[in-house]
Scaffold this active site. Structure first.
Site, PDB file in Angstrom:
ATOM      1  N   LYS A 126       0.817  -1.215   0.000  1.00 48.24           N
ATOM      2  CA  LYS A 126       0.000   0.000   0.000  1.00 48.24           C
ATOM      3  C   LYS A 126       0.857   1.274   0.000  1.00 48.24           C
ATOM      4  O   LYS A 126       2.078   1.207   0.187  1.00 48.24           O
ATOM      5  CB  LYS A 126      -0.944  -0.059   1.212  1.00 48.24           C
ATOM      6  CG  LYS A 126      -1.962  -1.215   1.120  1.00 48.24           C
ATOM      7  CD  LYS A 126      -2.913  -1.211   2.305  1.00 48.24           C
ATOM      8  CE  LYS A 126      -3.985  -2.265   2.182  1.00 48.24           C
ATOM      9  NZ  LYS A 126      -4.966  -2.195   3.305  1.00 48.24           N
ATOM     10  N   TYR A 172     -12.552  -1.755  -3.570  1.00 52.67           N
ATOM     11  CA  TYR A 172     -13.026  -1.872  -2.188  1.00 52.67           C
ATOM     12  C   TYR A 172     -14.540  -1.703  -2.067  1.00 52.67           C
ATOM     13  O   TYR A 172     -15.034  -1.385  -0.985  1.00 52.67           O
ATOM     14  CB  TYR A 172     -12.307  -0.850  -1.303  1.00 52.67           C
ATOM     15  CG  TYR A 172     -10.885  -1.257  -0.956  1.00 52.67           C
ATOM     16  CD1 TYR A 172     -10.641  -2.319  -0.088  1.00 52.67           C
ATOM     17  CD2 TYR A 172      -9.789  -0.583  -1.479  1.00 52.67           C
ATOM     18  CE1 TYR A 172      -9.335  -2.699   0.242  1.00 52.67           C
ATOM     19  CE2 TYR A 172      -8.486  -0.958  -1.154  1.00 52.67           C
ATOM     20  CZ  TYR A 172      -8.278  -2.012  -0.289  1.00 52.67           C
ATOM     21  OH  TYR A 172      -6.992  -2.400   0.038  1.00 52.67           O
ATOM     22  N   ASN A 213      -2.129   0.287   6.788  1.00 58.48           N
ATOM     23  CA  ASN A 213      -1.625  -0.974   7.321  1.00 58.48           C
ATOM     24  C   ASN A 213      -0.757  -1.779   6.353  1.00 58.48           C
ATOM     25  O   ASN A 213      -0.752  -3.000   6.379  1.00 58.48           O
ATOM     26  CB  ASN A 213      -2.776  -1.815   7.888  1.00 58.48           C
ATOM     27  CG  ASN A 213      -3.798  -2.160   6.829  1.00 58.48           C
ATOM     28  OD1 ASN A 213      -3.644  -1.783   5.677  1.00 58.48           O
ATOM     29  ND2 ASN A 213      -4.821  -2.886   7.217  1.00 58.48           N
ATOM     30  N   HIS A 231      -2.142  -5.363   1.469  1.00 61.75           N
ATOM     31  CA  HIS A 231      -3.432  -6.028   1.257  1.00 61.75           C
ATOM     32  C   HIS A 231      -3.172  -7.506   1.020  1.00 61.75           C
ATOM     33  O   HIS A 231      -2.165  -7.870   0.419  1.00 61.75           O
ATOM     34  CB  HIS A 231      -4.123  -5.451   0.010  1.00 61.75           C
ATOM     35  CG  HIS A 231      -5.300  -6.273  -0.444  1.00 61.75           C
ATOM     36  ND1 HIS A 231      -6.541  -6.151   0.130  1.00 61.75           N
ATOM     37  CD2 HIS A 231      -5.406  -7.250  -1.391  1.00 61.75           C
ATOM     38  CE1 HIS A 231      -7.379  -7.015  -0.445  1.00 61.75           C
ATOM     39  NE2 HIS A 231      -6.711  -7.695  -1.375  1.00 61.75           N
ATOM     40  N   GLU A 271      -9.337 -10.204  -7.885  1.00 65.93           N
ATOM     41  CA  GLU A 271      -8.412  -9.089  -7.650  1.00 65.93           C
ATOM     42  C   GLU A 271      -7.212  -9.150  -8.596  1.00 65.93           C
ATOM     43  O   GLU A 271      -6.740  -8.106  -9.082  1.00 65.93           O
ATOM     44  CB  GLU A 271      -7.973  -9.093  -6.181  1.00 65.93           C
ATOM     45  CG  GLU A 271      -9.144  -8.746  -5.255  1.00 65.93           C
ATOM     46  CD  GLU A 271      -8.859  -8.963  -3.779  1.00 65.93           C
ATOM     47  OE1 GLU A 271      -9.784  -8.724  -2.972  1.00 65.93           O
ATOM     48  OE2 GLU A 271      -7.736  -9.369  -3.408  1.00 65.93           O
TER      49      GLU A 271
HETATM   50  P1  IDP Z   1      -8.036  -6.578   5.669  1.00 62.49           P
HETATM   51  O1  IDP Z   1      -7.216  -5.678   4.771  1.00 62.49           O
HETATM   52  O2  IDP Z   1      -7.236  -7.054   6.849  1.00 62.49           O
HETATM   53  O3  IDP Z   1      -8.705  -7.691   4.904  1.00 62.49           O
HETATM   54  P2  IDP Z   1     -10.644  -5.301   5.756  1.00 62.49           P
HETATM   55  O4  IDP Z   1     -11.586  -5.426   6.911  1.00 62.49           O
HETATM   56  O5  IDP Z   1     -10.967  -6.078   4.523  1.00 62.49           O
HETATM   57  O6  IDP Z   1      -9.182  -5.673   6.298  1.00 62.49           O
HETATM   58  O7  IDP Z   1     -10.531  -3.760   5.417  1.00 62.49           O
HETATM   59  C1  IDP Z   1      -9.915  -3.340   4.204  1.00 62.49           C
HETATM   60  C2  IDP Z   1      -8.984  -2.191   4.530  1.00 62.49           C
HETATM   61  O8  IDP Z   1      -9.753  -1.090   4.986  1.00 62.49           O
HETATM   62  C3  IDP Z   1      -7.979  -2.452   5.656  1.00 62.49           C
HETATM   63  O9  IDP Z   1      -6.839  -3.164   5.227  1.00 62.49           O
HETATM   64  C4  IDP Z   1      -7.649  -1.036   6.092  1.00 62.49           C
HETATM   65  O10 IDP Z   1      -6.718  -0.400   5.204  1.00 62.49           O
HETATM   66  C5  IDP Z   1      -9.012  -0.354   5.967  1.00 62.49           C
HETATM   67  N1  IDP Z   1      -9.735  -0.383   7.239  1.00 62.49           N
HETATM   68  C6  IDP Z   1     -10.368  -1.439   7.785  1.00 62.49           C
HETATM   69  N2  IDP Z   1     -10.927  -1.115   8.981  1.00 62.49           N
HETATM   70  C7  IDP Z   1     -10.642   0.177   9.172  1.00 62.49           C
HETATM   71  C8  IDP Z   1     -10.957   1.100  10.247  1.00 62.49           C
HETATM   72  O11 IDP Z   1     -11.615   0.765  11.237  1.00 62.49           O
HETATM   73  N3  IDP Z   1     -10.473   2.372  10.088  1.00 62.49           N
HETATM   74  C9  IDP Z   1      -9.755   2.775   9.000  1.00 62.49           C
HETATM   75  N4  IDP Z   1      -9.447   1.942   7.985  1.00 62.49           N
HETATM   76  C10 IDP Z   1      -9.880   0.666   8.066  1.00 62.49           C
HETATM   77 MG    MG Z   2     -10.172  -7.671   3.439  1.00 60.80          MG
END
Ligand code: IDP
Ligand code: MG
Length: 139
Positions: free
Chosen positions: A11, A51, A114, A117, A128
């Site tokens: 990312k 997304y 984070n 992905h 994807e």
């Molecule tokens: P994942 O990437 O671990 O699968 P997902 O729940 O699919 O997590 O969420 C997609 C992305 O959305 C996350 O990787 C993160 O970048 C963002 N995200 C998820 N939850 C939050 C939140 O509570 N606050 C801000 N960004 C979030």
């Molecule tokens: Mg996810």
């Protein structure tokens, strides 16, 4: 693409902090083979579509802004049990909950920013990968 492939993005925070090499090293050290890889920049429309499953979530706007804030590296990875093993390698969405030795524990700044992905199912890995790569890009 069968159960031995997954899709990842390094990312914008990973690219911005010059950690493409370090994160890629962790991925290949864990036994994944890179089948396709490119540095690219998502448009707003692409990020929204990628997304779209999260479009009702409160963080959707923030997520689209973040994912379009700079270049990303998209890649297709191969390994036995790729999807599950890669999710284990990246760790929990929130780095404060991620296990030691995971990519997010080491490099993620926050639950939003984070670092990486990872696809959550074989079906989504295929969707994807097809979103980012043409068939002829995949070796
Ligand atoms: P994942 O990437 O671990 O699968 P997902 O729940 O699919 O997590 O969420 C997609 C992305 O959305 C996350 O990787 C993160 O970048 C963002 N995200 C998820 N939850 C939050 C939140 O509570 N606050 C801000 N960004 C979030
Ligand atoms: Mg996810």
């Amino acid at each position: 693409m069968s159960g031995n492939r997954t899709f990842t993005m390094l990312k914008p925070d990973t690219v911005e902090s010059n950690n493409i090499g370090n994160v890629t090293q962790m991925i290949t050290d864990a036994g994944f083979v890179i089948k396709a890889m490119k540095l690219t920049q998502l448009s707003k429309d692409q990020a929204k579509e990628f997304y779209s499953v999260h479009k009702e979530r409160p963080f959707y706007g923030e997520l689209v802004e973040y994912m379009t804030s700079g270049p990303i590296v998209a890649a297709v990875l191969e390994k036995d049990n790729a999807v599950e093993d890669f999710r284990n390698l990246i760790g929990s969405t929130d780095p404060s909950e991620a296990e030691d030795g995971t990519i997010r524990k080491k490099y993620a700044e926050s639950k939003g920013r984070n670092a990486v992905h990872g696809s959550d199912s074989d079906e989504n890995a295929q969707i994807e990968a097809d979103f980012h790569f043409n068939k002829e890009d995949l070796v």
